[in-house]
Structure formats: structure tokens, C-alpha cells
Scaffold this active site. Structure first.
Site, short mmCIF file in Angstrom:
data_model
loop_
_atom_site.label_atom_id
_atom_site.label_comp_id
_atom_site.label_asym_id
_atom_site.label_seq_id
_atom_site.Cartn_x
_atom_site.Cartn_y
_atom_site.Cartn_z
N GLU A 1 33.53 36.51 22.61
CA GLU A 1 33.95 37.81 21.11
C GLU A 1 35.25 37.59 21.33
OE1 GLU A 1 33.68 38.13 25.16
OE2 GLU A 1 35.10 39.12 26.17
N GLY B 1 36.70 41.30 31.96
CA GLY B 1 38.70 42.07 32.15
C GLY B 1 38.08 41.70 33.97
N GLU B 2 38.39 42.97 34.62
CA GLU B 2 38.26 41.97 36.34
C GLU B 2 37.52 43.37 36.78
OE1 GLU B 2 40.64 39.22 36.97
OE2 GLU B 2 40.00 40.61 39.05
N SER B 3 36.70 42.51 36.82
CA SER B 3 35.03 42.86 37.70
C SER B 3 36.11 44.07 38.99
CB SER B 3 34.28 41.56 38.34
OG SER B 3 34.35 41.67 39.12
N CYS C 1 31.56 37.28 31.60
CA CYS C 1 33.11 36.77 32.00
C CYS C 1 32.74 37.95 33.60
CB CYS C 1 33.96 37.00 32.45
SG CYS C 1 34.99 36.24 33.03
N HIS D 1 33.37 33.80 27.07
CA HIS D 1 34.16 35.06 26.22
C HIS D 1 33.73 34.50 25.02
CE1 HIS D 1 35.65 37.12 29.41
NE2 HIS D 1 36.17 35.94 29.82
N ILE E 1 38.42 32.06 30.94
CA ILE E 1 39.06 32.41 31.96
C ILE E 1 38.87 32.97 33.50
CG2 ILE E 1 40.86 34.32 31.36
CD1 ILE E 1 40.56 33.98 28.75
N ARG F 1 32.68 34.56 41.83
CA ARG F 1 33.33 35.02 40.63
C ARG F 1 34.57 34.03 40.77
NH1 ARG F 1 36.89 40.03 43.14
NH2 ARG F 1 37.78 39.79 41.20
#
Lengths: 213, 315
Positions: free
Chosen positions: A192, A41-43, A73, A190, A142, A102
């Protein structure tokens, strides 16, 4: 941890492997949880929400007590000991002794898929080596981070050669993207997002064996 | 721009002893394009017109920003032709934040989209908020490495956009109005038809494809999975934390907020509150807590009073 991002896919993968999974958003959700997965997601968003939800301190305390964790990620960024190219106020748990950069591979047009060879170290617990990881793992990256420094106790399980030059000191042609140390497993990519559950199985095996490196 | 998924051979010295060196990396695949949309789920994407606004959005926990010259409310007020933003303005916003930066191209304007791809934006919104450039054709989105999001008012429109290569669908709503009614209509139309399709038998799916003017394969896929093949987000008219909670409960997986933040009295706290409401939408006590004392929301508009309905653009 389901504050933001692709938590549902992790929940599905864990359940496919026969383990129980719940979504954690507030501190009371942590009761009865034995291991945590921090999704992609977005850290920066997750860092913000860890503060506003009050989840950061109790989760940090559990991780300090040795609770196993798997971060993919953004989850890898949150578990790292140092975050490069992050925001100054970014929260992270320092659960694994690595420095992470990042968006190191570039913006979205540089996002990629690649087959990875996963190499379990000679000193790894032999009970963990039977996960069928001899065949390459198809990995989806990603806007991915990479690992720029690993501490002494960190085992590098996979590397990838970035299309752009990695920074000096990381290695001439490749950077770590899957690392393990004690009860903590982190990946730049990822698992997942693909149907291949081998890395989730590795994590559940770590949880089951109480693996502490 | 290129002709679809590309295989990039590794640069640098290749040694047979290291198998990683011989590995091939694929960029621009459907999986990495839809994957970024997956990573934005549960988040808020905010329209910003300056680097300062982009910083406020990132500070408030936005998962991404949409860089544009005017928010929809101003486009609606000013009239005239609305186009892609100045590249310098987009680059300024890219430099200001670390989160993904999206930008809008006009419907059918692949020239603008090529420029946005060259600028390395993370997602392109082929958007009805801008003035359409082509009255019959949307952009062939398969031809790009950068992923696209498109608006839809119903399931047929969503599936046509997906068949053209869109990797994220958002409701159109009615941008720049601060009125959630159209977004609710669009979300309900999409999710309602998906539910019906999951109940249809094989023969009925052919008729669904005909009625929706959509590819049969996508209709059959929905019958099997019960969901769109790409993430479904909500846009158009979100102005309050309660609006975000509503649309998330109606099946949106993330929300776009356009004019709703920076046309309100106090943007920072409102942005933060909408982010929290989007995460904790299942918990009304959290939404109630963050809704307190936010000042006035953006002024809203009734649908009957609109001269231009942006949602009618696109086909």
C-alpha cells in the site's frame, strides 16, 4: 479494517482498481462487506482495539466462514495461527496456518526496501497467474515480521534474505514474506506504500474468483 | 549515522541460481522513514519515564512510547538544562515493550542524536521540550538512518524541518501545560495555510515560498497534493479523550500525549480512553462513553502565567 495504521492507502488502492472500499471500525460496519484488508500499523494496538470495539468476534466468525482477507505487516500478524515475540494477551484470527515472528528483521534502522521476485506456484489457479507479476515487485519492509513456519496448504509466493541470520528450520538464507492459503493473502511488506497495485489486484482476483486453493 | 540511504549487500553465501540472494536491500530511505510514521497514524504515542509506565502504555494500546527522564510538566517545574535521557533508561524501556520506542534530542544537538541512533531507537524527536543546543541550526536529519520527528508552530516551520529531513511533523503545542489551546493554534495555522496554497495560482506559489521561508518545491508539492509530504501529528497539551477527538478532527493524523497521562489521577484508564477516542474520533458517542469516570485530569496551566514558552524554541 481502519482501527489504526495505514488503512487509507489500502482504501485508495482498492478504489483505484475499481472495487468499493469502506473503513471498518465497529461491528455494524461489517454488514455488506465481502472481503477485508487488515493494514499495517501496530498489531498490539489493533489487538487492543479489536477487543474494545467488539469487532474481534464478528470478524473472526466471518473469517471462519471463509471471507477473503489480505493482511499486510501487522495485518499478517493478526491473520496468523501463531505469533512469536508478541504479547501474551495478543489477539489473532488464526485464518492462515503460519507462524509469524514480530519485528523479526529488527528495529526501525533495519527497515528496508528491496525488489522481490514473486513466484506463483505450479498448482495455483491458472486464472490468477496473469497479474503481470513476472517483473520484480519493489517492497517496503518496516519493522517487519517474517514467516517462520508454513502449514501444508500454504503457498509461499516470495521470500527475502534477511541481513541477519534467519532462525534454523526456516531455510538457509531466506524467509517467506508473501503467502497465500485459500482465500487469505498475507505480506510482511507494505504494497500500500508504493504505487504498484499488482498485489492488490491479485487479492481482488482471488475475491472475484472465489478462490479457495 | 551514515551519509544517507545506504545499500547493504546481502551477507551470506550467494548462489547465482537464487536471484533473491543477489537482491539489494536499501535502509534509511525516505520511504521507510516516512513509512513508520504512516504506520503510527490513528494511534497515540505516550511519554513514559520508567519501564513500568511503558508497560502501562502498551497495555492501554499505545502505538509507540517516548522514553524520557522527566515529562514536560516536571521539566517546566524543575527548570535548568534539560538534556537527552540516560541511555540505560532508554534501554530499560526498549526491553520492556514490543512497540516502537522514540527518544528526544536537543534542537541542533546531533551528538545526542548519534547516540540515540546507536541505541537503535525507532524515531528521534528533535524537541523544543529539551533545552536547545544550537540557536541557529537544526540537525541535518538527512545524515541519519533513523527517522526524525520535529515540532512546528506554522507551515513555514514545518516545511523547513521537512527540508532538513524530518519525516514526521507534530504541532508543538505548549508541552507540560495540559492546555490544548496552543496545539489547536498550530494545527489550524498549518492546515489553514495548506488549504490556501491549494487555491493559489503558479505565480502566487513563489510568494508563498518567500513568505513561508520555505523551499519552493515543497510549496508546489502541497499545492498539488493538499497535504504535507509527511504525516502531521499533534502534540502539546492533550489531557483528555475530548482533546484527542478535537485535534484529530482538526486534521492531526495521530496524537502524542506527554504529561497528560502520567500526571493524571489514574493513568491506565485515561491512557486507554485517549486511545479509543483517537480511533473513534468521528463517533461522539464512543468518546462520551470512554470519557466517563476517569478521575481528574492533570492540573492545567494558563498561557499568560508561563515563564517559559517552549514553543518559541526552534527557528
Amino acid at each position: 479494517m481502519a482501527l489504526q495504521g495505514a488503512a487509507a492507502e489500502h482504501v485508495a488502492a482498492v478504489r483505484r482498481l475499481g472495487a468499493r472500499a469502506i473503513e471498518v471500525r465497529v461491528p455494524s460496519d461489517l454488514e455488506g462487506v465481502g472481503a477485508v484488508v487488515i493494514p499495517g500499523g501496530e498489531s498490539t494496538t489493533m489487538s487492543h482495539l479489536l477487543g474494545t470495539s467488539g469487532l474481534f468476534e464478528p470478524l473472526a466468525a466471518r473469517l471462519a466462514d471463509g471471507m477473503p482477507a489480505f493482511g499486510t505487516c501487522a495485518g499478517m500478524i493478526l491473520l496468523a495461527a501463531e505469533v512469536l515475540d508478541g504479547r501474551e494477551d495478543q489477539r489473532f484470527f488464526s485464518a492462515i496456518d503460519i507462524s509469524v515472528r514480530r519485528n523479526a528483521f529488527g528495529r526501525q534502522v533495519a527497515s528496508f526496501e528491496a525488489d522481490l521476485d514473486i513466484v506463483l506456484g505450479m498448482d495455483a489457479d491458472s486464472s490468477l497467474d496473469d497479474g503481470g507479476l513476472d517483473d520484480p515487485f519493489h517492497a517496503v519492509f518496516i519493522r517487519a515480521p517474517w514467516v517462520e513456519r508454513t502449514g501444508d496448504n500454504v503457498e509461499v509466493l516470495a521470500e527475502v534474505a534477511p541481513a541477519s541470520n534467519p532462525p534454523t528450520g526456516v531455510g538457509p538464507n531466506s524467509v517467506p514474506v508473501l503467502c497465500r492459503s485459500g482465500p487469505i493473502l498475507v505480506s510482511s511488506f507494505h504494497p500500500e506504500l508504493t504505487a504498484d497495485d499488482r498485489i492488490h489486484r491479485m487479492f481482488l482476483d482471488m475475491v472475484a474468483s472465489g478462490h479457495t486453493g | 549515522m551514515n551519509s544517507g540511504p545506504t545499500s547493504t549487500a546481502q551477507s551470506g553465501a550467494s548462489t547465482p541460481s537464487d536471484p533473491q540472494q543477489a537482491a539489494t536491500q536499501l535502509v534509511g530511505t525516505v520511504r521507510v522513514k516516512r513509512g513508520l510514521a504512516d504506520m503510527l497514524r490513528g494511534g497515540v504515542i505516550m511519554d513514559v519515564v520508567t519501564p513500568e509506565q511503558a508497560k502501562i502504555a502498551e497495555d492501554a494500546g499505545a502505538v509507540a512510547v517516548m522514553a524520557l527522564e522527566r515529562v514536560p510538566a516536571d521539566i517546566r517545574r524543575d527548570g535548568g538544562v534539560a538534556r537527552m535521557s540516560d541511555p540505560a533508561m532508554i534501554e530499560g524501556i526498549q526491553a520492556a515493550v514490543t512497540i516502537p520506542v522514540m527518544a528526544k534530542a536537543r534542537i541542533g544537538h546531533f551528538g545526542e542524536a548519534q547516540i540515540l541512533e546507536a541505541l537503535d531507537v525507532d524515531y528521534i524527536d528533535e524537541s523544543e521540550v529539551l533545552t536547545p543546543a544550537d540557536e541557529a541550526h537544526h540537525i541535518d536529519k538527512w545524515a541519519f538512518t533513523v527517522p526524525f520527528v520535529c515540532g512546528a508552530t506554522n507551515l513555514g516551520e514545518a516545511l523547513r524541518r521537512i527540508s532538513e529531513g524530518a519525516c514526521m511533523i507534530r504541532s508543538k503545542g505548549e508541552a507540560g501545560t495540559g492546555n490544548i489551546v496552543e496545539a489547536v493554534r498550530h494545527l489550524r495555522a498549518i492546515t489553514g495555510d495548506i488549504r490556501k496554497i491549494t487555491q493559489a495560482d503558479a505565480a502566487e506559489l513563489f510568494d508563498w515560498a518567500k513568505q513561508l521561508q520555505s523551499p519552493l518545491g515543497l510549496v508546489q508539492e502541497i499545492a498539488e497534493t493538499g497535504r504535507l509530504p509527511v504525516p502531521l501529528f499533534c502534540a502539546g497539551g492533550i489531557a483528555t479523550p475530548a482533546d484527542a477527538s478535537l485535534v484529530m478532527q482538526l486534521g492531526a493524523e495521530a496524537v502524542f500525549v506527554g504529561s497528560g497521562i502520567f500526571k493524571s489521577e489514574d493513568p491506565g484508564p485515561r491512557a486507554e480512553a485517549i486511545v479509543e477516542a483517537t480511533t473513534h474520533y468521528r463517533d461522539p458517542s464512543v468518546v462520551a462513553k470512554v470519557s466517563r469516570g476517569l478521575g481528574s485530569a492533570m492540573p492545567g496551566l494558563e498561557m499568560e502565567g508561563l515563564e517559559t514558552k517552549l514553543a518559541d524554541r526552534g527557528w
